[in-house]
Write a protein that holds these residues in place. Structure first.
Motif, PDB file in Angstrom:
ATOM      1  N   HIS A  64     100.749  21.440 -30.254  1.00 42.49           N
ATOM      2  CA  HIS A  64     100.569  22.854 -29.925  1.00 42.49           C
ATOM      3  C   HIS A  64      99.429  22.954 -28.906  1.00 42.49           C
ATOM      4  O   HIS A  64      98.278  23.215 -29.267  1.00 42.49           O
ATOM      5  CB  HIS A  64     100.227  23.672 -31.173  1.00 42.49           C
ATOM      6  N   PRO A  65      99.714  22.747 -27.609  1.00 44.06           N
ATOM      7  CA  PRO A  65      98.637  22.744 -26.598  1.00 44.06           C
ATOM      8  C   PRO A  65      98.080  24.146 -26.362  1.00 44.06           C
ATOM      9  O   PRO A  65      98.819  25.059 -25.981  1.00 44.06           O
ATOM     10  CB  PRO A  65      99.338  22.197 -25.356  1.00 44.06           C
ATOM     11  N   ILE A  66      96.801  24.309 -26.599  1.00 42.57           N
ATOM     12  CA  ILE A  66      96.181  25.624 -26.490  1.00 42.57           C
ATOM     13  C   ILE A  66      96.279  26.181 -25.068  1.00 42.57           C
ATOM     14  O   ILE A  66      96.350  27.398 -24.860  1.00 42.57           O
ATOM     15  CB  ILE A  66      94.707  25.570 -26.961  1.00 42.57           C
ATOM     16  N   GLU A  67      96.337  25.278 -24.074  1.00 42.74           N
ATOM     17  CA  GLU A  67      96.426  25.734 -22.689  1.00 42.74           C
ATOM     18  C   GLU A  67      97.766  26.416 -22.390  1.00 42.74           C
ATOM     19  O   GLU A  67      97.907  27.101 -21.373  1.00 42.74           O
ATOM     20  CB  GLU A  67      96.215  24.562 -21.720  1.00 42.74           C
ATOM     21  N   GLY A  81     105.312  30.481 -41.705  1.00 42.35           N
ATOM     22  CA  GLY A  81     104.467  29.497 -42.380  1.00 42.35           C
ATOM     23  C   GLY A  81     103.207  29.122 -41.616  1.00 42.35           C
ATOM     24  O   GLY A  81     102.290  28.523 -42.174  1.00 42.35           O
ATOM     25  N   ILE A  82     103.137  29.463 -40.338  1.00 39.93           N
ATOM     26  CA  ILE A  82     101.950  29.149 -39.540  1.00 39.93           C
ATOM     27  C   ILE A  82     100.872  30.184 -39.840  1.00 39.93           C
ATOM     28  O   ILE A  82     101.069  31.375 -39.608  1.00 39.93           O
ATOM     29  CB  ILE A  82     102.284  29.144 -38.034  1.00 39.93           C
ATOM     30  N   PRO A  87      94.795  27.597 -34.448  1.00 36.75           N
ATOM     31  CA  PRO A  87      94.137  27.810 -33.148  1.00 36.75           C
ATOM     32  C   PRO A  87      95.010  28.530 -32.129  1.00 36.75           C
ATOM     33  O   PRO A  87      94.507  29.342 -31.344  1.00 36.75           O
ATOM     34  CB  PRO A  87      93.820  26.385 -32.685  1.00 36.75           C
ATOM     35  N   MET A  88      96.314  28.262 -32.135  1.00 35.78           N
ATOM     36  CA  MET A  88      97.199  28.936 -31.181  1.00 35.78           C
ATOM     37  C   MET A  88      97.256  30.440 -31.464  1.00 35.78           C
ATOM     38  O   MET A  88      97.240  31.262 -30.539  1.00 35.78           O
ATOM     39  CB  MET A  88      98.603  28.341 -31.252  1.00 35.78           C
ATOM     40  N   MET A  93      95.497  36.017 -30.230  1.00 38.93           N
ATOM     41  CA  MET A  93      94.930  37.297 -30.629  1.00 38.93           C
ATOM     42  C   MET A  93      93.680  37.622 -29.804  1.00 38.93           C
ATOM     43  O   MET A  93      93.437  38.782 -29.459  1.00 38.93           O
ATOM     44  CB  MET A  93      94.640  37.284 -32.126  1.00 38.93           C
ATOM     45  N   LYS A  94      92.892  36.606 -29.469  1.00 43.80           N
ATOM     46  CA  LYS A  94      91.724  36.825 -28.610  1.00 43.80           C
ATOM     47  C   LYS A  94      92.145  37.307 -27.223  1.00 43.80           C
ATOM     48  O   LYS A  94      91.436  38.080 -26.573  1.00 43.80           O
ATOM     49  CB  LYS A  94      90.917  35.538 -28.479  1.00 43.80           C
ATOM     50  N   ARG A  95      93.314  36.850 -26.780  1.00 44.19           N
ATOM     51  CA  ARG A  95      93.825  37.243 -25.467  1.00 44.19           C
ATOM     52  C   ARG A  95      94.601  38.556 -25.519  1.00 44.19           C
ATOM     53  O   ARG A  95      95.105  39.015 -24.500  1.00 44.19           O
ATOM     54  CB  ARG A  95      94.725  36.129 -24.923  1.00 44.19           C
TER      55      ARG A  95
END
Length: 450
Positions: A64-67, A81-82, A87-88, A93-95
């Protein structure tokens, strides 16, 4: 299926596959979205992702690449289930990227209304009962969610005359900003999934989402005996329909003089109900309420409740062998579920229990061990359960390697008239992939006795 243009030419990330992710990706692709699928399982081991790739959908697997979040997605459809601390998801949500679950998509395209069921315990039995009663009453129900076909697949096929009966978890309900069932049911609330939600308050808030978009044209069926449930009801705009298995109510579903009553009308005799267990009576009352609100006649309700003996792995009667009655309650993955199962019988019980150790003790079971004549333990919690059985004064305590070995031993220790009950009070993951696998092994072992 409603034709919507909400997602046309929108960049959408489907995070996590399994059945719901595949269905969401295909639906969004059909609706004209630019879909990217990201799943942790490597592509070489991921036939679902390979199938999506063949459909022309972009697939990123193995991590799961954060970029990936920098690619300008306008929406994320998350596998339930996630967790939200992934982090993703935190990054999205931050974005300010909205995060929904596949159920939200289903509700946006469905021509049919929803009857939605949630709660800590009883969801599957209640959902199944409602589906069976509506079917007997010729109301053209479709079943979806955790015990049926993926909701967005069902919604694509549903027509105006159908009703979609859907079981929903707290995980699914957290991603449903506009989902509005015509009938919502909250069976009960107990501590559960706190590793996912963090606190009981957050868990309760997630469950409350089932009614947050309802209006005065809708119905909210609620357990009148639970304070948390009634607190949620007080904040709902829907018409409140209470149920109680222990007292008469001024409206809603309840028991009086051995009759199941709905809004003052006698529906059927309680003694004619086949499904055992006082906890199942609550499930039955909520199902009756949903059926009556859907216009089902009493004959159809009687037909189902007079023959329905349980859902697989949920206090399911398996067979009688030489006078011993075998019940599979592998779905009892917590203490409360096992207490309910034990309370369903007044005959001597040989209890098969044990499983994943989540750090809790089992002293809460002591008052429920009244009819337990023997206990056979297995799994990580075997020693803890044996200690509780010793405190209770149970004389026959045995430990085995697994459920398959527990069944013939239980038969040897039993006598005609005994109930042999698999009700583990624990999750299965220390030994079995799912509680269904554990239950199937029990069923096979019972059949081997014959």
């Amino acid at each position: 299926m409603k034709k919507i243009n909400l997602y046309t030419h929108k960049k959408i990330l489907v995070l996590g596959l399994a059945k719901s992710g595949v269905s969401a990706a295909l639906l969004l692709h059909k609706l004209g979205a630019f879909v990217t699928v990201n799943d942790y399982k490597p592509l070489s081991e991921n036939p679902e992702a390979q199938g999506l790739l063949e459909q022309g959908i972009k697939v990123i697997c193995g991590e799961h690449p954060i970029e990936l979040l920098e690619e300008g997605f306008e929406l994320i459809v998350k596998n339930p289930g996630i967790p939200y601390h992934n982090p993703m998801i935190e990054g999205a949500m931050k974005r300010g990227i909205p995060v929904i679950t596949e159920v939200e998509l289903a509700s946006q395209i469905s021509e049919a209304p929803f009857i939605a069921i949630t709660g800590t315990n009883g969801k599957t039995t209640t959902t199944t009962l409602i589906y069976e009663i509506l079917n007997a009453g010729h109301k053209s129900p479709l079943i979806a969610g955790n015990i049926g076909t993926v909701a967005s697949e069902v919604a694509q096929a549903a027509k105006v005359h159908n009703q979609i009966v859907i079981e929903l978890s707290s995980f699914q309900l957290m991603g449903t900003p506009s989902f509005r069932p015509r009938i919502a049911i909250l069976t009960n609330l107990y501590d559960a999934h706190l590793d996912y939600h963090g606190t009981r308050l957050e868990y309760v808030k997630a469950k409350a989402n089932i009614t947050k978009n309802q209006t005065s044209d809708d119905f909210f069926i609620v357990n009148a005996e639970q304070a948390d449930v009634m607190n949620i009801a007080r904040g709902s705009k829907a018409q409140i329909v209470p149920f109680s298995a222990v007292r008469e109510l001024s409206s809603g579903a309840y028991i009086k003089d051995d009759w199941v009553i709905f809004n003052g009308e006698q529906i059927m005799k309680r003694s004619d109900i086949r499904l055992p267990g006082s906890h199942n009576l609550e499930n039955i009352l909520s199902a009756v309420a949903a059926a009556k609100l859907s216009g089902v006649n009493n004959e159809a309700i009687y037909q189902v409740l007079n023959t329905f003996t349980g859902v697989k792995h949920r206090l399911q009667f398996i067979d009688e062998v030489d006078g011993r009655m075998f019940y599979n309650d592998s779905k009892a993955t917590n203490i409360l579920a096992t207490k309910n199962a034990l309370a369903a019988f007044d005959k001597p019980i040989i209890l098969l229990a044990g499983g994943l150790d989540r750090g809790n003790e089992f002293d809460e079971l002591i008052p429920s061990f009244t009819n337990v004549k023997a206990i056979i333990t297995f799994g990580q919690t075997a020693k803890k359960l044996e200690d509780v059985a010793t405190k209770t004064g149970i004389k026959t305590i045995r430990r085995v390697d697994n459920v398959g070995k527990a069944v013939p031993l239980a038969y040897q220790l039993s006598e005609p008239g005994d109930v042999i009950l698999l009700s583990p009070a624990c999750a299965s993951w220390d030994q079995y992939k799912t509680f269904e696998v554990r239950g199937d092994i029990f069923i096979e072992a019972v059949h081997m006795l014959k």
